[in-house]
Scaffold this active site. Structure first.
Site, PDB file in Angstrom:
ATOM      1  N   SER A 171       0.844  -1.188   0.000  1.00 16.09           N
ATOM      2  CA  SER A 171       0.000   0.000   0.000  1.00 16.09           C
ATOM      3  C   SER A 171       0.885   1.246   0.000  1.00 16.09           C
ATOM      4  O   SER A 171       1.749   1.387  -0.869  1.00 16.09           O
ATOM      5  CB  SER A 171      -0.941  -0.046   1.204  1.00 16.09           C
ATOM      6  OG  SER A 171      -1.957   0.905   1.108  1.00 16.09           O
ATOM      7  N   ARG A 241     -12.089   6.512   9.517  1.00 19.95           N
ATOM      8  CA  ARG A 241     -11.673   5.112   9.533  1.00 19.95           C
ATOM      9  C   ARG A 241     -12.745   4.210   8.929  1.00 19.95           C
ATOM     10  O   ARG A 241     -12.428   3.237   8.228  1.00 19.95           O
ATOM     11  CB  ARG A 241     -11.370   4.669  10.963  1.00 19.95           C
ATOM     12  CG  ARG A 241     -10.931   3.221  11.086  1.00 19.95           C
ATOM     13  CD  ARG A 241      -9.703   2.934  10.263  1.00 19.95           C
ATOM     14  NE  ARG A 241      -9.195   1.594  10.488  1.00 19.95           N
ATOM     15  CZ  ARG A 241      -8.204   1.045   9.796  1.00 19.95           C
ATOM     16  NH1 ARG A 241      -7.627   1.735   8.833  1.00 19.95           N
ATOM     17  NH2 ARG A 241      -7.793  -0.180  10.055  1.00 19.95           N
ATOM     18  N   ASP A 340      -8.700  -6.516  -4.907  1.00 14.64           N
ATOM     19  CA  ASP A 340      -8.273  -5.227  -4.359  1.00 14.64           C
ATOM     20  C   ASP A 340      -8.755  -4.121  -5.289  1.00 14.64           C
ATOM     21  O   ASP A 340      -8.145  -3.843  -6.312  1.00 14.64           O
ATOM     22  CB  ASP A 340      -6.753  -5.192  -4.215  1.00 14.64           C
ATOM     23  CG  ASP A 340      -6.240  -3.880  -3.622  1.00 14.64           C
ATOM     24  OD1 ASP A 340      -7.058  -2.986  -3.338  1.00 14.64           O
ATOM     25  OD2 ASP A 340      -5.007  -3.765  -3.454  1.00 14.64           O
ATOM     26  N   HIS A 373      -8.070  -5.232  -0.470  1.00 16.39           N
ATOM     27  CA  HIS A 373      -6.771  -4.595  -0.256  1.00 16.39           C
ATOM     28  C   HIS A 373      -6.049  -5.169   0.960  1.00 16.39           C
ATOM     29  O   HIS A 373      -4.820  -5.278   0.977  1.00 16.39           O
ATOM     30  CB  HIS A 373      -6.968  -3.088  -0.086  1.00 16.39           C
ATOM     31  CG  HIS A 373      -5.697  -2.312   0.002  1.00 16.39           C
ATOM     32  ND1 HIS A 373      -4.740  -2.326  -0.996  1.00 16.39           N
ATOM     33  CD2 HIS A 373      -5.203  -1.503   0.984  1.00 16.39           C
ATOM     34  CE1 HIS A 373      -3.729  -1.555  -0.648  1.00 16.39           C
ATOM     35  NE2 HIS A 373      -3.973  -1.048   0.551  1.00 16.39           N
ATOM     36  N   ASP A 374      -6.791  -5.562   1.980  1.00 10.71           N
ATOM     37  CA  ASP A 374      -6.180  -6.098   3.194  1.00 10.71           C
ATOM     38  C   ASP A 374      -5.433  -7.415   2.964  1.00 10.71           C
ATOM     39  O   ASP A 374      -4.740  -7.895   3.871  1.00 10.71           O
ATOM     40  CB  ASP A 374      -7.243  -6.321   4.272  1.00 10.71           C
ATOM     41  CG  ASP A 374      -7.499  -5.067   5.100  1.00 10.71           C
ATOM     42  OD1 ASP A 374      -6.744  -4.092   4.945  1.00 10.71           O
ATOM     43  OD2 ASP A 374      -8.453  -5.073   5.897  1.00 10.71           O
TER      44      ASP A 374
END
Length: 411
Positions: A171, A241, A340, A373-374
């Protein structure tokens, strides 16, 4: 010689607590003070600064086996192992870094560093401005990814590391790794860029702006100088967040975890009208957001997301990414994940094409994984096997010892 000083807090007695197999064990950060001014890309000057650093493994006599791990937006220098001051705190990439793991600390000396501007021990908005005696707050200088690279290069000088065996990150950390290869080409052997991009899309910048506006419009933000009022823009940080967390997950994972499950369905199937938490996914997002607001600094969030937005090595080359990469000397490994959508695989493919245009040595893997993405933080066996195999090649080129253990996700 860089003007520095180092402080290391004492490590408490942890002998009675067992260390998991494959872990680097208990670790404690060092705080390295740099007293030489750092000229930033904005033209502003940081008169002095501190970097929080953790290291794992041993630096060999040739100083050739060092690996720099660059962190993502809300992470830190605590890459692996157990924080001795917080035994429940495991490094954010502990499944990747350790004895016998993909980044094998039996062979490599791994450095984790907290970026300037962050809030985990390095100089940032929460620290004291020596000129005012007050926290920097909103007056902290603007930062770019390139500024972090220059600061980290001084850190390498402190360790007398002329060239990293590898610089890696996912990232935002992947952007830093790429910037290292461009900014200090002679100091990077291999560049490992995971779930990243050479520049944010308009959609990504838009998500960052929504998150920033949530913070800035919180009444407790107080123009960024909330420290002196003893408040925190909790609501803004929570929403920021929540927005970010949605973009890190794939639709498939969220559907599997939560679906349309309701925590407390209305009696008789009627609708609720108080807009309180009703669906499980709402509860999850609020929990993540509220937890984040308790440990992350709002000014840091603004600084780091702007640095994300600014990053664009091709900007000074008429938008030509290949031209921006023409002086790189490193070999490259790029990894992306099919689900992602924040940093989609086409961003990695664009970078691969630009590197190949320059006849660079490039390996690319696109992992069909459901985690969004994680995924770069998780232990997908195929992903870790690729990284491990790549580091085996690095070790072979450097003449490092053969792998002795196969612990961790590949066990």
């Amino acid at each position: 010689m860089t003007d520095t000083s180092v402080s290391v807090p004492p490590i408490p007695d942890t002998t009675l607590v067992p260390i998991p197999t494959g872990s680097v064990g208990y670790v404690s950060a060092a705080f390295i003070e740099f007293n030489e001014p750092l000229v930033l890309s904005s033209g502003q000057i940081l008169p002095s600064y501190t970097l929080a650093v953790e290291t794992y493994g041993s630096l060999n006599a040739e100083r050739s086996n060092a690996v720099l791990v660059c962190h993502a937006l809300n992470a830190s220098h605590h890459v692996a192992g157990i924080d001795a001051s917080q035994p429940d705190s495991i490094g954010w990439w502990d499944n990747m870094v350790g004895p016998g793991k993909a980044v094998d600390t039996d062979r490599f000396f791994v450095i984790g560093v907290n970026n300037i501007g962050s809030c985990f021990g390095s100089t940032g908005p929460v620290t004291i401005n020596p000129e005012t005696g007050q926290p920097w707050g909103a007056s902290f200088p603007l930062l770019t990814v390139e500024d972090w690279v220059h600061a980290q290069a001084r850190l390498a000088d402190c360790f007398e590391i002329a060239k990293f065996a590898a610089v890696m990150g996912g990232s935002l950390g992947g952007m830093q790794a790429l910037s290292w290869a461009i900014t200090c080409p002679e100091r990077v052997g291999d560049c490992i860029v995971i779930a990243s991009t050479a520049r944010l899309s308009a959609q990504n910048i838009a998500f960052n702006e929504v998150a920033r506006r949530a913070i800035i419009t919180d009444p407790d933000f107080r123009g960024g100088d909330y420290y002196q009022y003893g408040v925190v823009p909790t609501h803004g940080l929570t929403v920021a967040r929540m927005v970010g967390h949605i973009t890190y997950q794939s639709d498939e994972v969220m559907a599997e975890k939560f679906g349309r499950t309701q925590r407390s369905p209305a009696p008789g199937g009627n609708f609720h009208y108080n807009y309180d938490v009703e669906f499980e996914v709402e509860s999850y997002l609020r929990y993540q957001g509220e937890k984040f607001s308790r440990y992350f600094d709002a000014n840091t969030y603004l600084l780091l997301t702007r640095a994300l937005d600014y990053f664009d090595p091709a900007r000074d080359h008429g938008g030509d990414l290949a031209r921006a990469l023409r002086d790189v000397q490193a070999r490259f490994l790029l990894v992306s994940f099919t689900t992602d959508w924040r940093f989609a695989p086409e961003h990695s493919r664009e970078l691969v094409r630009a590197l190949l245009k320059n006849k660079c040595d490039v390996s690319y893997a696109e992992i069909d994984a459901p985690h969004g993405h994680d995924a770069f933080l998780l232990g997908d066996r195929r992903y870790h096997a690729i990284v491990q195999g790549y580091y085996d090649q690095i070790a072979m080129r450097l003449g490092l010892p053969a792998r002795e253990r196969t612990t961790g996700v590949l066990a």
